[in-house]
Design a protein around this motif. Structure first.
Motif, PDB file in Angstrom:
ATOM      1  N   ASN A  66      -2.297  -0.415   7.554  1.00  0.00           N
ATOM      2  CA  ASN A  66      -1.289  -1.422   7.861  1.00  0.00           C
ATOM      3  C   ASN A  66      -1.643  -2.221   9.112  1.00  0.00           C
ATOM      4  N   LEU A  67      -2.182  -1.563  10.125  1.00  0.00           N
ATOM      5  CA  LEU A  67      -2.562  -2.281  11.343  1.00  0.00           C
ATOM      6  C   LEU A  67      -3.801  -3.148  11.110  1.00  0.00           C
ATOM      7  N   PHE A  68      -4.684  -2.699  10.235  1.00  0.00           N
ATOM      8  CA  PHE A  68      -5.833  -3.526   9.850  1.00  0.00           C
ATOM      9  C   PHE A  68      -5.338  -4.808   9.180  1.00  0.00           C
TER      10      PHE A  68
ATOM     11  N   PHE B 126       9.404   6.361  -1.537  1.00  0.00           N
ATOM     12  CA  PHE B 126       7.991   6.301  -1.172  1.00  0.00           C
ATOM     13  C   PHE B 126       7.771   6.594   0.321  1.00  0.00           C
ATOM     14  N   PHE B 127       8.250   5.724   1.215  1.00  0.00           N
ATOM     15  CA  PHE B 127       8.036   5.960   2.643  1.00  0.00           C
ATOM     16  C   PHE B 127       8.642   7.287   3.069  1.00  0.00           C
ATOM     17  N   GLY B 128       9.890   7.528   2.719  1.00  0.00           N
ATOM     18  CA  GLY B 128      10.575   8.756   3.134  1.00  0.00           C
ATOM     19  C   GLY B 128       9.922  10.002   2.578  1.00  0.00           C
ATOM     20  N   TRP B 129       9.433   9.914   1.344  1.00  0.00           N
ATOM     21  CA  TRP B 129       8.788  11.085   0.732  1.00  0.00           C
ATOM     22  C   TRP B 129       7.515  11.439   1.493  1.00  0.00           C
ATOM     23  N   GLY B 130       6.717  10.402   1.828  1.00  0.00           N
ATOM     24  CA  GLY B 130       5.501  10.659   2.590  1.00  0.00           C
ATOM     25  C   GLY B 130       5.798  11.098   4.008  1.00  0.00           C
ATOM     26  N   PHE B 131       6.819  10.484   4.620  1.00  0.00           N
ATOM     27  CA  PHE B 131       7.193  10.828   5.991  1.00  0.00           C
ATOM     28  C   PHE B 131       7.587  12.295   6.093  1.00  0.00           C
TER      29      PHE B 131
ATOM     30  N   MET C 103       0.812  -1.214   0.000  1.00  0.00           N
ATOM     31  CA  MET C 103       0.000   0.000   0.000  1.00  0.00           C
ATOM     32  C   MET C 103       0.848   1.269   0.000  1.00  0.00           C
ATOM     33  N   THR C 104       2.112   1.154   0.413  1.00  0.00           N
ATOM     34  CA  THR C 104       2.923   2.357   0.612  1.00  0.00           C
ATOM     35  C   THR C 104       3.108   3.194  -0.651  1.00  0.00           C
ATOM     36  N   PRO C 105       3.449   2.585  -1.802  1.00  0.00           N
ATOM     37  CA  PRO C 105       3.599   3.433  -3.005  1.00  0.00           C
ATOM     38  C   PRO C 105       2.335   4.197  -3.358  1.00  0.00           C
ATOM     39  N   PHE C 106       1.166   3.564  -3.228  1.00  0.00           N
ATOM     40  CA  PHE C 106      -0.091   4.238  -3.555  1.00  0.00           C
ATOM     41  C   PHE C 106      -0.349   5.413  -2.620  1.00  0.00           C
ATOM     42  N   TYR C 107      -0.153   5.187  -1.323  1.00  0.00           N
ATOM     43  CA  TYR C 107      -0.344   6.256  -0.358  1.00  0.00           C
ATOM     44  C   TYR C 107       0.669   7.373  -0.556  1.00  0.00           C
ATOM     45  N   ALA C 108       1.908   7.006  -0.877  1.00  0.00           N
ATOM     46  CA  ALA C 108       2.951   8.015  -1.051  1.00  0.00           C
ATOM     47  C   ALA C 108       2.608   8.956  -2.204  1.00  0.00           C
TER      48      ALA C 108
ATOM     49  N   ASN D  46      -3.974   7.522   8.207  1.00  0.00           N
ATOM     50  CA  ASN D  46      -4.792   6.497   7.556  1.00  0.00           C
ATOM     51  C   ASN D  46      -3.939   5.371   6.993  1.00  0.00           C
ATOM     52  N   TRP D  47      -2.725   5.706   6.524  1.00  0.00           N
ATOM     53  CA  TRP D  47      -1.786   4.672   6.057  1.00  0.00           C
ATOM     54  C   TRP D  47      -1.436   3.744   7.221  1.00  0.00           C
TER      55      TRP D  47
END
Length: 222
Positions: free
Chosen positions: A31-33, A91-96, A1-6, A26-27
Motif C-alpha cells: 500500500n505504501l509503494f 477482509f481487513f478485519g479478518w486479516g487484522f 489488494m486487500t481482499p487478495f491479501y486477506a 507486506n500488505w
C-alpha cells in the motif's frame, strides 16, 4: 489488494504469530509503494537511532491512515491496541485479527484497561512491541486533542518504557477524505521515556509535549 491479501492471510492461520504478522506487514508495504508511485507520497525518517533493542510501547500521533501502515516498516513486530469493532470489517478485519492486535471492548469501562494490560504482557512474551494512539482516534492535521492516559497507565503497569513518534502525514493523506496530495512525510522517532517514578498523568504530559512540539516543528510537508 486487500481482499487478495486477506484470503492468503486466512490460509496461513496455522503459522506462528510473528510469521503471520510479517505477511500482514507486506500488505502495508504494498500500500505504501502504491501511495508513493500513484500519489507521490514519500517518506523520510529521523531519529531511527532512538529505536532500542528492548521491547517498548510506541505512542504515535494519529492524523492519517499512513502511520498505521508505515509504523510496521520501521519497528520490530507490532501489536496495535484497537477496538473490537475493527475485526468485523470484511477482509481487513479478518486479516487484522490474525496479526495479533490487542483488542478491547469499549463498553467494558474500567475492565478495558485490564484487558489491555493482560494482552500487553502476553504480546511482549510473544515477541511484539505495542502501539497505542494516545489521542484515541484520528485527529485532523493542524489540530490537537487531549491525550488519554491509557498508554501511560499500561507503561506503568507492565512496566515498559515508551517511544514517542511524531509525523506530518495528515496533511498529505487527510482523515476522512479520499483525495491525497504528493509530498514527503517526515516520521520522527523520539527518545525512550521511562515510566519509573512517574504517575500516568505525568508520563502522559511528557509524551504529549514531545509529540506535539515535534509535530509543530515538522510543519506542513513540502
Amino acid at each position: 489488494m486487500t481482499p487478495f491479501y486477506a484470503v492468503a492471510f486466512l490460509l496461513c492461520f496455522w503459522l506462528p504469530r510473528v510469521p503471520r504478522y510479517r505477511i500482514a506487514r507486506n500488505w502495508c508495504r504494498v500500500n505504501l509503494f502504491a501511495a508513493r508511485w500513484l500519489c507521490g507520497i514519500r517518506c523520510r525518517v529521523i531519529g531511527a537511532e532512538n529505536i532500542p533493542a528492548s521491547p517498548h510501547i510506541v505512542m504515535s500521533k494519529h492524523s492519517s491512515t499512513w502511520e498505521t501502515l508505515a509504523l510496521n516498516l520501521h519497528f520490530p513486530p507490532l501489536a496495535f491496541v484497537a477496538k473490537k469493532e475493527l475485526l468485523k470489517i470484511p477482509f481487513f478485519g479478518w486479516g487484522f485479527a490474525l496479526s495479533s492486535p490487542i483488542t478491547i471492548d469499549r463498553q467494558s469501562g474500567q475492565d478495558a484497561m485490564q484487558q489491555i494490560v493482560t494482552q500487553g504482557r502476553e504480546r511482549f512474551r510473544q515477541g511484539f512491541w505495542i502501539v497505542i494512539y494516545p489521542e484515541g482516534t484520528r485527529i485532523s492535521a493542524g489540530t490537537r486533542a487531549r491525550y488519554k492516559t491509557g498508554g501511560a497507565r499500561l507503561a506503568t503497569e507492565l512496566p515498559a518504557p515508551v517511544l514517542p513518534v511524531a509525523h506530518n502525514a495528515g496533511y498529505l493523506w487527510p482523515k476522512g477524505r479520499l483525495d491525497k496530495r504528493p509530498g514527503t512525510v517526515t516520521l520522527s522517532i523520539g527518545p525512550s521515556m521511562s515510566p519509573v517514578g512517574k504517575d500516568a498523568a505525568q508520563l502522559t504530559q511528557e509524551i504529549e509535549k514531545w509529540i506535539e512540539d515535534e509535530v509543530a516543528r515538522l510543519g506542513v510537508p513540502a
